[in-house]
Each structure stands twice: as C-alpha cells, then as structure tokens.
Design a protein around this motif. Structure first.
Motif, mmCIF file in Angstrom:
data_model
loop_
_atom_site.group_PDB
_atom_site.id
_atom_site.type_symbol
_atom_site.label_atom_id
_atom_site.label_comp_id
_atom_site.label_asym_id
_atom_site.label_seq_id
_atom_site.Cartn_x
_atom_site.Cartn_y
_atom_site.Cartn_z
ATOM 1 N N THR A 77 0.803 -1.230 0.000
ATOM 2 C CA THR A 77 0.000 0.000 0.000
ATOM 3 C C THR A 77 0.836 1.281 0.000
ATOM 4 O O THR A 77 0.609 2.173 -0.824
ATOM 5 C CB THR A 77 -0.983 -0.008 1.184
ATOM 6 N N PRO A 78 1.806 1.450 0.914
ATOM 7 C CA PRO A 78 2.579 2.704 0.879
ATOM 8 C C PRO A 78 3.407 2.861 -0.388
ATOM 9 O O PRO A 78 3.675 3.988 -0.816
ATOM 10 C CB PRO A 78 3.465 2.610 2.130
ATOM 11 N N CYS A 97 -0.714 -17.493 -4.293
ATOM 12 C CA CYS A 97 -1.517 -16.679 -5.219
ATOM 13 C C CYS A 97 -2.229 -15.554 -4.483
ATOM 14 O O CYS A 97 -2.412 -14.460 -5.032
ATOM 15 C CB CYS A 97 -2.535 -17.554 -5.934
ATOM 16 N N ARG A 98 -2.615 -15.809 -3.240
ATOM 17 C CA ARG A 98 -3.268 -14.768 -2.449
ATOM 18 C C ARG A 98 -2.305 -13.615 -2.151
ATOM 19 O O ARG A 98 -2.729 -12.466 -2.022
ATOM 20 C CB ARG A 98 -3.801 -15.369 -1.153
ATOM 21 N N VAL A 99 -1.021 -13.922 -2.025
ATOM 22 C CA VAL A 99 -0.023 -12.859 -1.842
ATOM 23 C C VAL A 99 -0.047 -11.919 -3.040
ATOM 24 O O VAL A 99 -0.064 -10.692 -2.897
ATOM 25 C CB VAL A 99 1.381 -13.464 -1.650
ATOM 26 N N LEU A 100 -0.067 -12.500 -4.228
ATOM 27 C CA LEU A 100 -0.090 -11.690 -5.445
ATOM 28 C C LEU A 100 -1.407 -10.927 -5.558
ATOM 29 O O LEU A 100 -1.434 -9.758 -5.984
ATOM 30 C CB LEU A 100 0.107 -12.597 -6.669
ATOM 31 N N GLN A 101 -2.515 -11.561 -5.165
ATOM 32 C CA GLN A 101 -3.803 -10.864 -5.175
ATOM 33 C C GLN A 101 -3.786 -9.654 -4.258
ATOM 34 O O GLN A 101 -4.350 -8.607 -4.583
ATOM 35 C CB GLN A 101 -4.911 -11.824 -4.732
ATOM 36 N N GLY A 102 -3.146 -9.797 -3.107
ATOM 37 C CA GLY A 102 -3.075 -8.691 -2.160
ATOM 38 C C GLY A 102 -2.335 -7.490 -2.720
ATOM 39 O O GLY A 102 -2.706 -6.335 -2.453
ATOM 40 N N ILE A 103 -1.300 -7.747 -3.517
ATOM 41 C CA ILE A 103 -0.556 -6.640 -4.131
ATOM 42 C C ILE A 103 -1.459 -5.858 -5.072
ATOM 43 O O ILE A 103 -1.494 -4.622 -5.053
ATOM 44 C CB ILE A 103 0.679 -7.180 -4.881
ATOM 45 N N GLY A 104 -2.213 -6.569 -5.908
ATOM 46 C CA GLY A 104 -3.126 -5.888 -6.818
ATOM 47 C C GLY A 104 -4.252 -5.188 -6.095
ATOM 48 O O GLY A 104 -4.578 -4.032 -6.393
ATOM 49 N N ALA A 105 -4.867 -5.881 -5.124
ATOM 50 C CA ALA A 105 -5.974 -5.280 -4.379
ATOM 51 C C ALA A 105 -5.507 -4.066 -3.588
ATOM 52 O O ALA A 105 -6.237 -3.074 -3.467
ATOM 53 C CB ALA A 105 -6.586 -6.316 -3.432
ATOM 54 N N GLY A 106 -4.284 -4.111 -3.055
ATOM 55 C CA GLY A 106 -3.751 -2.969 -2.319
ATOM 56 C C GLY A 106 -3.614 -1.745 -3.204
ATOM 57 O O GLY A 106 -3.905 -0.621 -2.776
#
Length: 517
Positions: free
Chosen positions: A69-70, A111-120
């Motif tokens: 996020t930051p 895959c959830r790690v990568l999803q978190g980057i996009g969602a963030g």
C-alpha cells in the motif's frame, strides 16, 4: 519549465463518470478477500488444509496488501495514477486466474499474496484519485459511495462464494474466476472516463525503504501467525523474528529520512491528526477484517449453516455499514464536521464487539443481528472518515502518501489481528473440544487436525464441535472489544479542523501538475 493552471473543478456528473471505473475496481478488490470467506471451510477441506492454512489464506492477502500500500501511494505522487490503477487490476486478474488453478493450500496462499498486491493498489489509489478530483468539503458525499460499494462487495462476496460452493456444476475455483470480467470492465471504463493531473518530474523510487518495510511487516506477520502452534510464544524463534522485525522497522526510520522520495515520509507524523489516525486505523483494522473472517466460521461451524446462508445471516452488519457510511458522508458534506462520526463509530464498534463476545452456538439470531448491526454501523462511521480526516490535514502533493499510509496501518492491524486472533481461535477450539470429548468419554484425537466437516463426524461429536467453535469465536470478539475501546480513546484526542472547500494549491517549490491522463 512552463506551468499551467489546475483543471477547472469537475461537475458532479463528471466526478460520477470518473468514479464509475474506480468504484468497480474497488468492488473487485474487496471482493477478492470476501468471496472466500464463506467458501474457505469447503476449499480447505478439498485442499486438505487446517486452521493455520485457513488463517493464512486470509492473512497472506492482507500481508502483501499492507506491505504494498505505501509503495502504491508513493508511486501515485510520482507517475500516472490512472496507469497505476490499471496495472493493479492486471495483477489482480493474473493472480485470480492462478488462484483458481491451485492444487494445494500452499499454492493458494502464494496466489493470495499476489492478489493482495493488486488489491492494495486498487483500494489505495481509489481514495487517492478521489482526493485529486474533489475538495475535502465535497469529498464526504463521494466517500459515502465508497462505503456503499465496500458494503456491497462485503455482502456480495460471501454470498457469491457461498452460492458458487453450493452449486455443484461450478465449484470453489470459480470464486476466483468470477472477479476477472469485472476487472476487465473496470480497466476499459477507467481508460475512457478517468482524467487526472499528472506530475511531470523525475521519478525516484525508494527501493531501500520498500524492502525494509516489506521485510519488517512480513517477519512480524509470520511470527504472530505461527507462535503458539509451530513453536512456543517464548522461544528462540520468537526472539529472532520479533527482534528482526523490530530491528528492520528501526532501520526504516533513518532510511526514510535520507531518501529523496521516501515511501512513508517521517514529516507526515508532524501532523497530530495523521499520527492519531494511524494508531486508530491499526485498531479498527482488527475489527474490520476479523469480524468478516470469524463470523463466517461461526455460522458454518457453530450453527451448521451452508456457505450461502452464512452470507445471508451477516446482512445486519453489512446493511449497517452501508447505510451509516452513506448517511454520514452526506451529513459531513452538508455541515463540514466529521469528528463526531469517528467518536460515535469507534464507540459503537467497541459495544458491538462486546455483544458478539457473549454469543454461543445456540444464541438467538435476534441477539446476533443486533450485535452485528451495531458493529457494522461502527465500521461504516469510522473507516472512510479516518482517511478523510488525514486528507484534510496534509497538502495536496502529499495526498497519495498520506492516504495510503492510513490504509497501510489499517490493513496492518487487520493482518496482525487475523493472524493473532486466528491462532487464539484455534487454541480455544482445541481446548474446549478436548474438554468436551473427555467429559463424554470419547477419544480426544478428534480435537486436532484441519477444518472439520460436520457432515462426516459422528453424531455425538457434532454438538461438541459446534459448542467449541461458538465459545472460541466469542473469545476472539471479547479480545477485540478493548482494542476498539482504545481506538475510541485515541479518536477523542484528534483535533477537528473544518473541511476545506477548495483543492490545495501546490506549495512554493513543488512541481505543478501539467498534464491530464
């Protein structure tokens, strides 16, 4: 260098047109975390995952979202915000497709790690783009739309996930595939409607700060999720991980002070409102993510409801969130005051958690509905308004960084809360189930293992499992209630400044915004 004046203020219709893609992207980003809530027990039964995997499927996305996020926020102050939102959506599309192909819990977590980057990127940039389009005084009404979309995705996600799991010809993998079309539509809409100023200056990325903050948060998250299970809380592993995480955090501060374009400028915290909002965001994050995560387990494993029904039964909380955020946004725009809503929101959140802390597997639904409604209203009055308070405090050239900093602390609190409370829930369920099995003269081996499938358990064991999960979830909310009360006390210390009625001018020496996307 030639300079030009800022674009003329946008009309309400133009803002809504531009927001359409952002709101659709926000819907997709929130959906990525909520769609698995009611489906997780079924998913992990199929993938042979346990309570630790259950927690990590949620925590992994929150962890990467927190760390990213930051970075997204800082990039938004340097390059095209529209391009960044579209890149974040592409990351979400790729990660969702891969998540749907997962063959075991480990692959799904990755895959959830990568999803978190996009969602963030989407969640942070949506708020930043809104701040770039409208002044703080008008932002309240649009923040209400954000809150309503958040509520729609929060309710739609569990319901969609539940229906998908309960539909035999779809299967749980479609929980991840369904968000892809929405993401593609959002990219097209953003390309056609979003027009934002672009800062034309040389980009300097703070790579050292990005590595330090990511490593620090990751190490602490890994420790808090594994301690008490894989190793004792007081152990050499705890010493290494906690010491390492805090050490990296300490190194992050001087690194940011020396960086030309720091990820999290330390000067931000010279503003009292930013500091207090960051602290409150950590505490509120525990409630925001913890309530949806553990209520899902409660309804399915303590009350034996289907995934679809588990989503429907949380309606009081989601409706409370949607209505309160929308109404508060309009009232803030009308009167220009916001602190009363933060105070009321954090106070109601503490009350809601305390009420949820009294539940058992046989608690009347009317009691549950009241507790969930109070919790939802508290969240609706709090989440968007903490960001609004910070945006009203900082100059425009720091909007992206300041907004993402608040989101960073909120998601960090959520990630730490889900990890710690998930470990607590696992411990409490095992303890209560062991006690019940012992009292019933049954083998205690059933107290361990993964997420139970109530349909396959012996009839005499099922009520013991539902009782254990009812008591365990109640303990989780009892722990969360004092944290919400602490957020209430922190919010009381924030000094209210009436919302500005015009967009900030760039201070002397700062580059002007010269072009439109």
């Amino acid at each position: 260098m030639t300079t030009t004046s800022d674009p003329a203020p946008m009309t309400h219709r133009q803002v809504l047109e531009a927001l359409s893609g952002l709101l659709l992207g926000l819907f997709v980003a929130v959906l990525s975390s909520t769609v698995v809530a009611n489906a997780l027990p079924h998913i992990l039964t199929d993938l042979h995952g346990g309570q630790t995997a259950y927690t990590w499927v949620v925590t992994a996305a929150l962890l990467s979202l927190t760390a990213a996020t930051p970075i997204w926020g800082k990039l938004s102050d340097l390059v095209s915000r529209k391009l960044l939102v579209q890149i974040a959506l592409v990351i979400y599309i790729v990660s969702s497709a891969l998540a749907g192909l997962s063959q075991n819990a480990g692959q799904l977590i990755a895959c959830r790690v990568l999803q978190g980057i996009g969602a963030g990127g989407v969640t942070a940039l949506a708020q930043i783009c809104l701040a770039a389009m409208v002044p703080p005084r008008e932002r309240g009404r649009y923040s209400g739309y954000f809150g309503a979309v958040f509520a729609l995705a929060t309710i739609g996600g569990p319901l969609i996930g539940g229906v998908v799991v309960d539909t035999s010809w779809l299967g749980w993998r479609w929980c991840f595939y369904l968000g892809i079309p929405f993401s593609l539509i959002a990219i097209v809409v953003l390309q056609r409607t979003l027009r934002l100023p672009v800062v034309q200056r040389k980009v300097k990325i703070d790579y050292l700060g990005a590595v330090l903050i990511t490593a620090s948060v990751s190490l602490l998250m890994i420790w808090i999720s594994l301690a008490g299970d894989s190793y004792p809380w007081l152990s050499w592993q705890t010493l290494v991980m906690v010491g390492g995480g805090l050490g990296l955090a300490v190194l992050f501060v001087p690194a940011e002070r020396r960086a030309a374009e720091p990820i999290v400028p330390m000067d931000l915290f010279r503003h009292r409102t930013v500091t207090l909002a960051a602290i409150a965001s950590v505490l509120v994050g525990v409630g925001m993510y913890g309530s949806t995560t553990f209520l899902s387990q409660y309804f399915q494993l303590a009350r034996q409801e289907s995934p679809t029904m588990a989503g429907l039964l949380t309606l009081p909380m989601i409706l409370g969130l949607a209505v309160s955020s929308t109404v508060a946004g309009r009232l803030i725009t009308r009167y220009g005051r916001w602190k009363a809503y933060l105070v009321a929101g954090t106070g109601l959140l503490a009350v809601g958690f305390a009420l949820l802390g009294t539940v058992r597997d046989d608690t009347p639904y009317a009691v549950l509905a009241v507790a969930m409604a109070v919790t939802g209203i508290g969240l609706g009055l709090t989440m968007q308004n903490l960001v609004l308070a910070v945006q009203n405090t900082v100059p425009r050239h720091e909007l992206g960084t300041a907004s993402s900093t608040v989101t960073f602390f909120r998601t960090m609190g959520g990630a730490m809360g889900v990890s710690a409370l998930g470990a607590l829930l696992s411990h409490q369920v095992t303890r209560h189930l062991t006690e019940g099995l012992t009292a019933a003269n049954l083998p205690t081996a059933a107290a361990g293992g993964g997420i139970p499938d109530l349909k396959t358990l012996p009839a005499q064991v099922v009520p013991l499992v539902t009782d254990a999960f009812g008591r365990g979830v109640a303990t989780v909310f009892l722990i969360a209630a004092p944290l919400a009360l602490l957020a209430f006390l922190v919010v009381l210390l924030i000094r209210e400044v009436p919302l500005r009625t015009a967009r900030d001018e760039a201070p002397a020496g700062q580059p002007r915004e010269l072009a439109l996307d």
